[in-house]
Enzyme design. Structure first.
Site, PDB file in Angstrom:
ATOM      1  N   GLU A 165      -9.992   6.798   5.668  1.00  0.00           N
ATOM      2  CA  GLU A 165     -10.815   6.388   4.515  1.00  0.00           C
ATOM      3  C   GLU A 165     -10.451   4.982   4.022  1.00  0.00           C
ATOM      4  O   GLU A 165     -11.321   4.209   3.600  1.00  0.00           O
ATOM      5  CB  GLU A 165     -10.645   7.397   3.375  1.00  0.00           C
ATOM      6  CG  GLU A 165     -11.520   7.146   2.180  1.00  0.00           C
ATOM      7  CD  GLU A 165     -13.013   7.205   2.495  1.00  0.00           C
ATOM      8  OE1 GLU A 165     -13.515   8.276   2.797  1.00  0.00           O
ATOM      9  OE2 GLU A 165     -13.658   6.147   2.452  1.00  0.00           O
ATOM     10  N   GLY A 187      -6.358  -4.116  -2.500  1.00  0.00           N
ATOM     11  CA  GLY A 187      -5.368  -4.049  -3.573  1.00  0.00           C
ATOM     12  C   GLY A 187      -4.630  -2.730  -3.513  1.00  0.00           C
ATOM     13  O   GLY A 187      -5.110  -1.745  -2.942  1.00  0.00           O
ATOM     14  N   ILE A 235     -13.624   2.465  -2.308  1.00  0.00           N
ATOM     15  CA  ILE A 235     -14.963   3.084  -2.224  1.00  0.00           C
ATOM     16  C   ILE A 235     -14.907   4.150  -1.128  1.00  0.00           C
ATOM     17  O   ILE A 235     -14.580   3.838   0.014  1.00  0.00           O
ATOM     18  CB  ILE A 235     -16.044   2.046  -1.841  1.00  0.00           C
ATOM     19  CG1 ILE A 235     -16.028   0.847  -2.782  1.00  0.00           C
ATOM     20  CG2 ILE A 235     -17.417   2.703  -1.814  1.00  0.00           C
ATOM     21  CD1 ILE A 235     -16.976  -0.281  -2.364  1.00  0.00           C
ATOM     22  N   GLY A 291      -2.574 -14.278  -3.760  1.00  0.00           N
ATOM     23  CA  GLY A 291      -2.173 -13.339  -2.706  1.00  0.00           C
ATOM     24  C   GLY A 291      -3.339 -12.577  -2.108  1.00  0.00           C
ATOM     25  O   GLY A 291      -3.163 -11.526  -1.503  1.00  0.00           O
ATOM     26  N   GLY A 302     -11.601  -0.265   0.852  1.00  0.00           N
ATOM     27  CA  GLY A 302     -10.550   0.195  -0.067  1.00  0.00           C
ATOM     28  C   GLY A 302     -10.901   1.450  -0.837  1.00  0.00           C
ATOM     29  O   GLY A 302     -11.002   2.540  -0.276  1.00  0.00           O
ATOM     30  N   ASP A 339     -12.157  -9.624   9.686  1.00  0.00           N
ATOM     31  CA  ASP A 339     -11.864  -8.415   8.896  1.00  0.00           C
ATOM     32  C   ASP A 339     -13.170  -7.661   8.591  1.00  0.00           C
ATOM     33  O   ASP A 339     -13.257  -6.437   8.731  1.00  0.00           O
ATOM     34  CB  ASP A 339     -11.155  -8.840   7.598  1.00  0.00           C
ATOM     35  CG  ASP A 339     -10.935  -7.683   6.650  1.00  0.00           C
ATOM     36  OD1 ASP A 339     -10.013  -6.892   6.897  1.00  0.00           O
ATOM     37  OD2 ASP A 339     -11.699  -7.560   5.668  1.00  0.00           O
ATOM     38  N   LYS A 353     -14.439  -3.784   9.985  1.00  0.00           N
ATOM     39  CA  LYS A 353     -14.976  -2.732   9.108  1.00  0.00           C
ATOM     40  C   LYS A 353     -16.404  -2.362   9.518  1.00  0.00           C
ATOM     41  O   LYS A 353     -16.778  -1.187   9.506  1.00  0.00           O
ATOM     42  CB  LYS A 353     -14.916  -3.203   7.652  1.00  0.00           C
ATOM     43  CG  LYS A 353     -13.467  -3.376   7.156  1.00  0.00           C
ATOM     44  CD  LYS A 353     -13.397  -4.189   5.875  1.00  0.00           C
ATOM     45  CE  LYS A 353     -11.972  -4.330   5.374  1.00  0.00           C
ATOM     46  NZ  LYS A 353     -11.839  -5.330   4.311  1.00  0.00           N
ATOM     47  N   LYS A 356      -7.657  -1.014   9.919  1.00  0.00           N
ATOM     48  CA  LYS A 356      -9.003  -1.238  10.469  1.00  0.00           C
ATOM     49  C   LYS A 356      -8.979  -1.986  11.796  1.00  0.00           C
ATOM     50  O   LYS A 356      -9.798  -1.734  12.684  1.00  0.00           O
ATOM     51  CB  LYS A 356      -9.882  -1.962   9.453  1.00  0.00           C
ATOM     52  CG  LYS A 356      -9.371  -3.329   9.030  1.00  0.00           C
ATOM     53  CD  LYS A 356      -9.027  -3.391   7.578  1.00  0.00           C
ATOM     54  CE  LYS A 356      -8.215  -4.639   7.267  1.00  0.00           C
ATOM     55  NZ  LYS A 356      -7.765  -4.739   5.925  1.00  0.00           N
ATOM     56  N   VAL A 388       0.837  -1.206   0.000  1.00  0.00           N
ATOM     57  CA  VAL A 388       0.000   0.000   0.000  1.00  0.00           C
ATOM     58  C   VAL A 388       0.876   1.262   0.000  1.00  0.00           C
ATOM     59  O   VAL A 388       0.668   2.187  -0.794  1.00  0.00           O
ATOM     60  CB  VAL A 388      -0.966   0.006   1.209  1.00  0.00           C
ATOM     61  CG1 VAL A 388      -1.741   1.313   1.268  1.00  0.00           C
ATOM     62  CG2 VAL A 388      -1.933  -1.173   1.107  1.00  0.00           C
TER      63      VAL A 388
HETATM   64  N1  HSE Z   1      -8.329  -9.028   3.305  1.00  0.00           N
HETATM   65  C1  HSE Z   1      -9.081  -7.869   2.986  1.00  0.00           C
HETATM   66  C2  HSE Z   1     -10.110  -8.247   1.930  1.00  0.00           C
HETATM   67  C3  HSE Z   1      -8.178  -6.785   2.501  1.00  0.00           C
HETATM   68  O1  HSE Z   1     -10.031  -9.344   1.364  1.00  0.00           O
HETATM   69  O2  HSE Z   1     -11.020  -7.481   1.686  1.00  0.00           O
HETATM   70  C4  HSE Z   1      -8.789  -5.421   2.535  1.00  0.00           C
HETATM   71  O3  HSE Z   1      -9.143  -5.017   3.808  1.00  0.00           O
END
Ligand code: HSE
Length: 459
Positions: free
Chosen positions: A148, A323, A155, A206, A153, A220, A224, A124, A33
């Site tokens: 943000e 990404g 959006i 990946g 990502g 994850d 969020k 996050k 990133v």
């Molecule tokens: N592992 C997360 C996903 C990456 O697949 O959305 C982005 O937060």
């Protein structure tokens, strides 16, 4: 230190005007990133500087191994290995925390905020764990925390909720917030690959986090969803208060039955608020979503979020949720907001202390519990195929007042195992969980019932 890049100021009439302010930006972490942010700022520097009326200097970065070769061109003299040195460097105006993790990243973030800096973050997990502390530190130190890139990502969903839809109260926000799970479910659905086959492919590409549980077990998505819950309702819901289910138990059979019933299965993060009593609930669950809904067609690694406001109605936002480029786009958006704030031009409405610290100013924004939630359900049962089993199952459900909407039993050989797919009319979450516990106790039920929610969102 300045990058030898021909900027807008070197050829525009501005070069004859008052010198634009130089904004020094430091990075903590220069992985995928960070390198994307560095690369894209270099690439679009002229336009960005023109829009901002400031000169952007990518000043320095803290990295684990300064000697490592990197695809971005960066002089060795700009690199160090101490995150705290970057966080507290008095020459820096903006610190981008892009290292991830919740230990060192937390120390560095808090240190930078205590120095009054603006921190831009994609972290996050850290925000979800320590949001309250982070915003307090920002307030106390006179800095800001922009995030943000932490949700969905590319959006700009934080801006949408915080700025574009600020007039609204949000009764429902739900979305596909994890690209990896969406990729896996899409490939299972479209190509008939099993979960195990698909996960191998996702790893090869990946997509899967180093700690796979973050993606596959829903954590994850939960991070969020908690952030969206805070933005919408000013409440930091603790992760332990969030029912979280991942996608590991979903089979090709479930996907097939869902398809036949007119649905697709998506892992959703859901933030709901009961309009009558104001109670807020955050949850993560694989959900059957009608093929008539836009989000059911958001496939592969894409994210999609539906935001319903009491004034605007429903808005839907779709884009790449992860990404290098999508995340870099969100980080650079925060950097430009940070620059505007530093120049005293505009600044986004603060997230920190929006609701007066710990308590929400939204009347009744209390947390709901399972008994406040109701919906329609899909239950998959593996049973012995013998006379009376269906009657036993329906008796358990009838006793708790759960009304069956449909039953499917694929043809089985008498005396062997059979699968039962049941859907229910509207029921209560607490009661449906009790139903599943009672079904599991039946001798004729061979495994723990597999429960999925069916989305009955109006929009
Ligand atoms: N592992 C997360 C996903 C990456 O697949 O959305 C982005 O937060």
């Amino acid at each position: 230190m300045r990058l030898p890049v021909r900027s807008f100021f070197s050829y525009s009439p501005f070069c004859k005007m008052a010198k634009p302010r130089t904004i020094n930006i430091g990075f903590i972490g220069l992985g995928i990133v960070g390198q994307g942010v560095w690369k894209h700022i270099q690439r679009n520097r002229a336009e960005l500087e023109h829009r901002l009326g400031a000169r952007l200097v990518l000043h320095s970065a803290a990295v684990r191994d300064p000697a490592k070769k990197r695809p971005v061109r960066i002089s060795r003299s700009r690199l160090c290995s101490d995150p705290l040195a970057v966080a507290t460097d008095p020459k820096l105006d903006i610190v981008c925390e892009l290292m991830g993790g919740t230990t060192l990243a937390k120390k560095a973030t808090l240190a930078a905020l205590r120095c009054g800096k603006i921190v831009v973050s994609a972290n996050k997990a850290l925000l979800c764990q320590s949001g309250e502390k982070i915003f307090q530190a920002a307030k106390k130190g006179g800095g800001h925390f922009f995030f943000e890139a932490s949700v969905a990502g590319g959006i700009p969903i934080i801006k949408v909720i915080r700025e574009g839809l600020v007039a609204n109260r949000f009764d429902l926000i739900y979305g596909i917030l994890n690209g990896t799970c969406n990729y896996i479910l899409t490939r299972m659905d479209c190509e008939g690959l099993t979960f195990d086959e698909t996960i191998k492919e996702a790893r090869r590409l990946g997509y899967v986090e180093a700690d796979e549980s973050l993606d596959l077990d829903g954590w994850d998505t939960a991070h969020k969803a908690v952030i969206l819950g805070y933005l919408a309702h000013g409440k930091w819901v603790k992760l332990r208060q969030v029912p979280v289910e991942g996608i590991r138990r979903i089979t090709l059979e479930d996907i097939g039955w869902a398809r036949d019933l007119g649905y697709k299965i998506k892992l959703l993060g859901i933030v709901s608020r009961d309009a009558k009593n104001g109670k807020v609930f955050v949850r993560v669950q694989p959900t059957l979503i009608s093929k008539t809904k836009i989000l059911s067609h958001v496939d592969d690694v894409f994210n999609g979020i539906s935001v319903t406001g009491d004034i605007v109605g429903t808005t839907v936002h779709i884009g790449r949720g992860a990404g290098q480029d999508a995340t870099a786009s969100a980080v650079i958006s925060d950097i430009t907001d940070a620059v505007s704030t530093l120049l005293g031009k505009t600044s986004p409405p603060p997230a920190e202390g929006d609701f007066g610290g710990k308590t929400s100013v939204i009347p009744g924004a209390e947390l709901a519990d399972l008994s406040d939630i109701s919906g329609h359900y899909y239950i998959r049962l593996s049973v012995v195929d013998k006379p009376g089993v269906l009657a036993e199952v329906s008796a358990v459900m009838a006793k708790l007042g759960v009304s069956i909407a449909s039953v499917i039993q694929p043809k089985a050989t008498l005396g062997k195992k059979a699968t039962l797919i049941l859907t229910t009319h509207s029921s209560n979450e607490k009661i449906i969980q009790e139903t599943c516990r009672n079904l599991k106790r039946l001798k004729s039920v061979l495994n723990a019932p597999f429960l999925l929610r069916i989305a009955d969102f109006k929009d």
